[in-house]
Write an enzyme that holds these catalytic residues in place. Sequence first.
Site, short mmCIF file in Angstrom:
data_model
loop_
_atom_site.label_atom_id
_atom_site.label_comp_id
_atom_site.label_asym_id
_atom_site.label_seq_id
_atom_site.Cartn_x
_atom_site.Cartn_y
_atom_site.Cartn_z
N ARG A 104 1.70 -0.30 11.77
CA ARG A 104 1.17 -1.48 9.81
C ARG A 104 -0.19 -0.98 10.26
O ARG A 104 -1.37 -1.83 9.83
CB ARG A 104 1.59 -2.71 10.40
CG ARG A 104 2.95 -2.72 9.50
CD ARG A 104 2.92 -2.30 8.73
NE ARG A 104 4.31 -2.65 8.57
CZ ARG A 104 5.17 -1.64 8.59
NH1 ARG A 104 5.10 -0.34 9.63
NH2 ARG A 104 6.82 -1.83 8.32
N SER A 122 5.50 -8.03 3.24
CA SER A 122 5.15 -9.59 4.03
C SER A 122 4.23 -9.16 4.70
O SER A 122 3.15 -9.33 4.61
CB SER A 122 6.10 -8.16 5.72
OG SER A 122 6.91 -7.67 5.58
N GLU A 134 -0.62 -9.14 8.28
CA GLU A 134 -0.47 -8.14 7.71
C GLU A 134 -1.66 -7.35 7.13
O GLU A 134 -1.96 -6.81 6.32
CB GLU A 134 1.18 -7.64 7.05
CG GLU A 134 0.94 -5.96 7.32
CD GLU A 134 2.62 -5.82 6.84
OE1 GLU A 134 3.66 -5.97 7.14
OE2 GLU A 134 3.30 -4.88 6.26
C1 LIG Z 1 7.53 -6.15 -3.17
C2 LIG Z 1 6.69 -5.63 -1.74
C3 LIG Z 1 6.88 -5.20 -0.96
C4 LIG Z 1 6.40 -4.35 -0.38
N1 LIG Z 1 7.00 -3.18 0.82
C5 LIG Z 1 6.23 -2.85 1.98
C6 LIG Z 1 6.88 -1.93 2.97
O1 LIG Z 1 8.26 -2.67 3.38
N2 LIG Z 1 6.55 -1.66 4.26
C7 LIG Z 1 4.74 -1.79 3.93
O2 LIG Z 1 4.56 -1.25 5.50
N3 LIG Z 1 4.43 -2.30 3.45
C8 LIG Z 1 5.22 -3.17 2.49
N4 LIG Z 1 4.23 -3.91 1.39
C9 LIG Z 1 2.87 -4.13 1.52
C10 LIG Z 1 1.88 -2.80 0.68
O3 LIG Z 1 2.96 -2.05 -0.34
C11 LIG Z 1 1.79 -1.61 1.69
O4 LIG Z 1 0.86 -2.03 2.72
C12 LIG Z 1 1.18 -0.64 0.88
O5 LIG Z 1 0.44 0.35 1.94
C13 LIG Z 1 -0.28 -1.66 0.48
O6 LIG Z 1 -1.00 -0.17 -0.15
P1 LIG Z 1 -2.07 -0.81 -1.45
O7 LIG Z 1 -2.68 0.82 -2.02
O8 LIG Z 1 -1.63 -1.71 -2.38
O9 LIG Z 1 -3.52 -0.77 -0.68
P2 LIG Z 1 -4.31 -2.41 -0.79
O10 LIG Z 1 -3.63 -3.91 -1.48
O11 LIG Z 1 -5.00 -2.01 -2.44
O12 LIG Z 1 -5.50 -2.41 -0.10
C14 LIG Z 1 -4.74 -2.27 1.33
C15 LIG Z 1 -6.44 -2.43 2.17
O13 LIG Z 1 -6.17 -0.47 2.65
C16 LIG Z 1 -7.46 -0.55 1.91
N5 LIG Z 1 -7.40 0.82 0.68
C17 LIG Z 1 -6.91 0.84 0.43
N6 LIG Z 1 -6.67 2.37 -0.44
C18 LIG Z 1 -7.27 2.54 0.71
C19 LIG Z 1 -8.18 4.44 0.79
N7 LIG Z 1 -7.82 5.27 -0.61
N8 LIG Z 1 -9.32 4.91 1.49
C20 LIG Z 1 -9.71 3.34 2.23
N9 LIG Z 1 -8.92 2.10 2.26
C21 LIG Z 1 -8.62 1.93 1.47
C22 LIG Z 1 -7.74 -1.62 0.96
O14 LIG Z 1 -9.13 -1.89 0.94
C23 LIG Z 1 -7.11 -2.90 2.08
O15 LIG Z 1 -7.85 -2.86 3.26
C24 LIG Z 1 5.70 -4.17 0.29
C25 LIG Z 1 3.94 -4.69 -0.59
C26 LIG Z 1 5.07 -5.85 -1.71
C27 LIG Z 1 4.18 -6.13 -2.54
#
Ligand SMILES: Cc1cc2nc3c(=O)[nH]c(=O)nc-3n(C[C@H](O)[C@H](O)[C@H](O)COP(=O)(O)OP(=O)(O)OC[C@H]3O[C@@H](n4cnc5c(N)ncnc54)[C@H](O)[C@@H]3O)c2cc1C
Length: 294
Positions: free
Chosen positions: A154, A204, A275
């Site tokens: 992660r 999570s 996380e």
């Molecule tokens: C229902 C549900 C189920 C999930 N299941 C999982 C799972 O099975 N496994 C898992 O690993 N995660 C899971 N997640 C968590 C999440 O979806 C992941 O961590 C995902 O990768 C986050 O991506 P995001 O674009 O939403 O990031 P955001 O939430 O928008 O941002 C997260 C971080 O990344 C940074 N960021 C985003 N985009 C960029 C970019 N282009 N450049 C630099 N920094 C950036 C942001 O500034 C922040 O610090 C789940 C979430 C939900 C709601």
Amino acid sequence: MARYTTLRIGGNADYFYQPASVQELVTLVSDLQKRGEKWYVLGGGSNLLISSEGVRGHVIRTAGLTGIKILEPGLLEAEAGARLPHLAKMAAQSGLSGLEFAVGIPGTVGGAVIMNAGAHGSSISAILKTALVLDSASGTVKEMTNEELAFQYRRCILDPLRHVVLSAKFIMPQDLPELIEARTRHNEEYRLKTQPIGFPNAGSTFKNPFPDKSAGFLIDSSGLKKTQVGNACVSELHANFVINLGNATSHDVAALLKQMQSTVKEKFDIDLTPEWKTMGEFSDDELSVWRTKK
Ligand SMILES: Cc1cc2nc3c(=O)[nH]c(=O)nc-3n(C[C@H](O)[C@H](O)[C@H](O)COP(=O)(O)OP(=O)(O)OC[C@H]3O[C@@H](n4cnc5c(N)ncnc54)[C@H](O)[C@@H]3O)c2cc1C
């Protein structure tokens, strides 16, 4: 910002942008950096607690960067704002395997690289070839290899307050679309049974401290299911999910996380590390939740 997060929590940002191209994103961040402004990149907002008091600074959402290209057989390129479930389904239909695990992860490519998103025994690091990254400190754009990104559980070497993921290339072996689609569907169905999809959440909450001892097990064994602070609640279905019962604030959520952390520490002498990332204004006491030993 609440509407841009899966937890549906977050006050206003001072400035908000949705660049329409990678070049626009690079120019915007480089300019803000030169002016000494505070900026944050927002992907799908699915791993994020944004303060109910809002964000003092500039929030840049990548939703406009959704380009996906098959560069050659087995090599796919996606821009930072492309959504993982869409990418996984598109890859499956094109007979490209490797993203079956990602179908239920509601994040973007950029967020998935930063978080090394993973599930069902796989992760982004297993298929990522390179990522195109802007380093705001030097103002340079570089194609970084999987090795250079130094993925761990992660996390990777990139700092979201300094680096911006612009796009990524994935090595995806070819397979029969029916087989990939069946594996994808299986993962999707498993999630529907095990996760509280009816309420806003951010996946999570805490990292698993050990491979054989999940955060969910520790929280559940501490009797914390259904514990509530304001309108933030530990899910009854999955103890490592915090759900928003309606109008929960970031303060409710931070206080609940603190309670979960301290109860598990008391019971098992184990430090849980969130996380999720935070964005915006939080008190020192709230931020102490994120200052545990890694
Ligand atoms: C229902 C549900 C189920 C999930 N299941 C999982 C799972 O099975 N496994 C898992 O690993 N995660 C899971 N997640 C968590 C999440 O979806 C992941 O961590 C995902 O990768 C986050 O991506 P995001 O674009 O939403 O990031 P955001 O939430 O928008 O941002 C997260 C971080 O990344 C940074 N960021 C985003 N985009 C960029 C970019 N282009 N450049 C630099 N920094 C950036 C942001 O500034 C922040 O610090 C789940 C979430 C939900 C709601």
